[in-house]
Design a protein around this motif. Structure first.
Motif, PDB file in Angstrom:
ATOM      1  N   MET A 171      31.272  45.097  37.090  1.00  0.00           N
ATOM      2  CA  MET A 171      32.111  45.713  38.111  1.00  0.00           C
ATOM      3  C   MET A 171      33.214  44.734  38.520  1.00  0.00           C
ATOM      4  O   MET A 171      32.938  43.568  38.805  1.00  0.00           O
ATOM      5  N   ALA A 172      34.458  45.211  38.545  1.00  0.00           N
ATOM      6  CA  ALA A 172      35.583  44.361  38.894  1.00  0.00           C
ATOM      7  C   ALA A 172      35.569  44.057  40.390  1.00  0.00           C
ATOM      8  O   ALA A 172      35.176  44.896  41.200  1.00  0.00           O
ATOM      9  N   PRO A 173      35.989  42.843  40.779  1.00  0.00           N
ATOM     10  CA  PRO A 173      36.019  42.495  42.201  1.00  0.00           C
ATOM     11  C   PRO A 173      37.076  43.308  42.930  1.00  0.00           C
ATOM     12  O   PRO A 173      38.060  43.749  42.327  1.00  0.00           O
ATOM     13  N   PRO A 174      36.917  43.541  44.231  1.00  0.00           N
ATOM     14  CA  PRO A 174      37.931  44.263  45.001  1.00  0.00           C
ATOM     15  C   PRO A 174      39.268  43.542  44.936  1.00  0.00           C
ATOM     16  O   PRO A 174      39.309  42.317  44.755  1.00  0.00           O
ATOM     17  N   PRO A 175      40.392  44.268  45.104  1.00  0.00           N
ATOM     18  CA  PRO A 175      41.705  43.622  45.057  1.00  0.00           C
ATOM     19  C   PRO A 175      41.807  42.497  46.083  1.00  0.00           C
ATOM     20  O   PRO A 175      41.462  42.665  47.251  1.00  0.00           O
ATOM     21  N   GLY A 176      42.264  41.344  45.637  1.00  0.00           N
ATOM     22  CA  GLY A 176      42.440  40.214  46.544  1.00  0.00           C
ATOM     23  C   GLY A 176      41.186  39.414  46.811  1.00  0.00           C
ATOM     24  O   GLY A 176      41.226  38.409  47.526  1.00  0.00           O
ATOM     25  N   ALA A 177      40.070  39.848  46.245  1.00  0.00           N
ATOM     26  CA  ALA A 177      38.808  39.147  46.513  1.00  0.00           C
ATOM     27  C   ALA A 177      38.695  37.845  45.743  1.00  0.00           C
ATOM     28  O   ALA A 177      37.959  36.953  46.136  1.00  0.00           O
ATOM     29  N   GLY A 178      39.453  37.738  44.649  1.00  0.00           N
ATOM     30  CA  GLY A 178      39.361  36.534  43.834  1.00  0.00           C
ATOM     31  C   GLY A 178      38.086  36.520  43.018  1.00  0.00           C
ATOM     32  O   GLY A 178      37.449  37.558  42.783  1.00  0.00           O
ATOM     33  N   LYS A 179      37.697  35.352  42.598  1.00  0.00           N
ATOM     34  CA  LYS A 179      36.484  35.200  41.802  1.00  0.00           C
ATOM     35  C   LYS A 179      35.321  34.776  42.687  1.00  0.00           C
ATOM     36  O   LYS A 179      35.506  34.212  43.752  1.00  0.00           O
ATOM     37  N   ARG A 180      34.119  35.030  42.197  1.00  0.00           N
ATOM     38  CA  ARG A 180      32.935  34.554  42.895  1.00  0.00           C
ATOM     39  C   ARG A 180      32.711  33.072  42.573  1.00  0.00           C
ATOM     40  O   ARG A 180      33.008  32.626  41.462  1.00  0.00           O
ATOM     41  N   VAL A 181      32.192  32.351  43.546  1.00  0.00           N
ATOM     42  CA  VAL A 181      31.881  30.938  43.351  1.00  0.00           C
ATOM     43  C   VAL A 181      30.485  30.873  42.742  1.00  0.00           C
ATOM     44  O   VAL A 181      29.477  31.056  43.431  1.00  0.00           O
ATOM     45  N   LYS A 182      30.417  30.644  41.468  1.00  0.00           N
ATOM     46  CA  LYS A 182      29.155  30.703  40.735  1.00  0.00           C
ATOM     47  C   LYS A 182      28.179  29.594  41.158  1.00  0.00           C
ATOM     48  O   LYS A 182      28.577  28.472  41.455  1.00  0.00           O
ATOM     49  N   GLY A 183      26.912  29.976  41.169  1.00  0.00           N
ATOM     50  CA  GLY A 183      25.864  29.013  41.446  1.00  0.00           C
ATOM     51  C   GLY A 183      25.765  28.551  42.889  1.00  0.00           C
ATOM     52  O   GLY A 183      25.093  27.561  43.176  1.00  0.00           O
ATOM     53  N   VAL A 184      26.432  29.264  43.810  1.00  0.00           N
ATOM     54  CA  VAL A 184      26.450  28.856  45.218  1.00  0.00           C
ATOM     55  C   VAL A 184      25.727  29.891  46.067  1.00  0.00           C
ATOM     56  O   VAL A 184      25.904  31.103  45.886  1.00  0.00           O
ATOM     57  N   GLN A 185      24.917  29.425  46.989  1.00  0.00           N
ATOM     58  CA  GLN A 185      24.235  30.296  47.940  1.00  0.00           C
ATOM     59  C   GLN A 185      24.389  29.685  49.334  1.00  0.00           C
ATOM     60  O   GLN A 185      24.019  28.536  49.544  1.00  0.00           O
ATOM     61  N   ILE A 186      24.941  30.455  50.260  1.00  0.00           N
ATOM     62  CA  ILE A 186      25.169  29.967  51.619  1.00  0.00           C
ATOM     63  C   ILE A 186      24.354  30.815  52.592  1.00  0.00           C
ATOM     64  O   ILE A 186      24.368  32.042  52.523  1.00  0.00           O
ATOM     65  N   THR A 187      23.652  30.143  53.494  1.00  0.00           N
ATOM     66  CA  THR A 187      22.768  30.818  54.440  1.00  0.00           C
ATOM     67  C   THR A 187      23.269  30.643  55.863  1.00  0.00           C
ATOM     68  O   THR A 187      23.679  29.541  56.248  1.00  0.00           O
ATOM     69  N   ARG A 188      23.238  31.708  56.652  1.00  0.00           N
ATOM     70  CA  ARG A 188      23.608  31.647  58.054  1.00  0.00           C
ATOM     71  C   ARG A 188      22.516  32.320  58.887  1.00  0.00           C
ATOM     72  O   ARG A 188      22.218  33.504  58.697  1.00  0.00           O
ATOM     73  N   PRO A 189      21.893  31.596  59.827  1.00  0.00           N
ATOM     74  CA  PRO A 189      20.829  32.181  60.650  1.00  0.00           C
ATOM     75  C   PRO A 189      21.397  33.026  61.799  1.00  0.00           C
ATOM     76  O   PRO A 189      22.486  32.750  62.309  1.00  0.00           O
ATOM     77  N   PHE A 190      20.650  34.047  62.180  1.00  0.00           N
ATOM     78  CA  PHE A 190      21.034  34.849  63.346  1.00  0.00           C
ATOM     79  C   PHE A 190      19.790  35.543  63.893  1.00  0.00           C
ATOM     80  O   PHE A 190      18.711  35.490  63.304  1.00  0.00           O
TER      81      PHE A 190
END
Length: 261
Positions: free
Chosen positions: A1-20
């Motif tokens: 699936m192509a990324p949305p317009p302007g989304a750019g590329k995904r940063v491969k191998g990265v996982q970011i966590t935010r608690p809430f």
């Protein structure tokens, strides 16, 4: 699936966590501590709030832009949409008499190009727990409030480049971020690739109104370890009992001549 317009590329191998945290807080109406406002129906027994917020009230609006709360259909305007305001939680205040399930839909900032996430939270108006002692402890600790809160961690897997920049570029905390010992802080640290990353930390210790911390986490881990040890002990005892019964059964069969030529 192509990324949305302007989304750019995904940063491969990265996982970011935010608690809430998300959940509900309810208080029974009381003439002294929580008087019923004018215009509230006579059969309404509680005031309550449903919310989504950062741990220790830290700001999460840099990655979350909107929350939709779907309440019980009997409540006027039962679908509420709360837009992000920096430093403020996403919350809805209401009154009522009954408990029900609330649907929460989380919309991320547009740079994320991620689909909304749906969560479910049951509104609790009355103390709950496995025993009367737990219910009473909750009642005393919260000064009459009934809290039903859930700690959650939002995981962004291989975020798109613009969103990755938002999550990692702000090395300094926002102006309204709390400071001081025991508060959730933002830290600066270098990843293996040398990129400066912004990360929301969890408080080390509990304090009134903030039940989620590393201390809580360690207590839960301790409980799980103790429960695991107890289950293992019970399993070993049952296995030993079974072994003895099977041995006794063989003895009885031998005495009765069962199975012999």
């Amino acid at each position: 699936m192509a990324p949305p317009p302007g989304a750019g590329k995904r940063v491969k191998g990265v996982q970011i966590t935010r608690p809430f945290i998300y959940g509900t807080t309810a208080r029974p109406f009381d003439e002294k501590t929580n008087p019923k406002p004018a215009g509230v129906p006579d059969d309404h027994t509680h005031s309550w709030t449903v919310f989504v917020k950062g741990v220790d009230d830290t700001d999460i609006t840099y990655w979350l832009r909107r929350v939709q709360f779907k309440l019980h259909e009997s409540i006027p305007n039962h679908v509420r949409v709360v837009e992000a305001e920096p430093g403020k939680p996403f919350e809805v205040h209401e009154t009522g008499w009954g408990e029900f399930e609330i649907t929460l839909k989380l919309y991320y900032v547009s740079e994320s190009s991620e689909k909304p996430q749906t969560l479910y939270q049951f509104l609790r108006l009355h103390p709950y727990g496995r025993t009367e002692e737990e219910k009473e402890a909750m009642r005393l600790q919260q000064s009459g409030e009934v809290i039903s809160w859930v700690y959650e961690e939002q995981i962004f897997n291989e975020p798109y480049e613009p969103f990755y920049e938002i999550l990692t570029s702000g090395a300094l905390p926002p102006p309204n971020a709390p400071k001081g010992k025991g508060k959730a802080q933002f830290e600066q640290r270098r990843t293996e690739g040398g990129v400066l990353e912004r990360s929301a930390l969890i408080p080390l210790h509990n304090r009134p109104g903030q039940p989620f911390s590393r201390e809580t986490e360690q207590l839960e881990v301790k409980k799980l370890k103790e429960a695991t040890a107890k289950v293992q002990k019970m399993a070993a005892e049952m296995a030993e009992q079974l072994r003895k019964k099977e041995e006794r059964l063989r003895e009885l069969k031998a005495e009765a001549g069962v199975g012999t030529a």
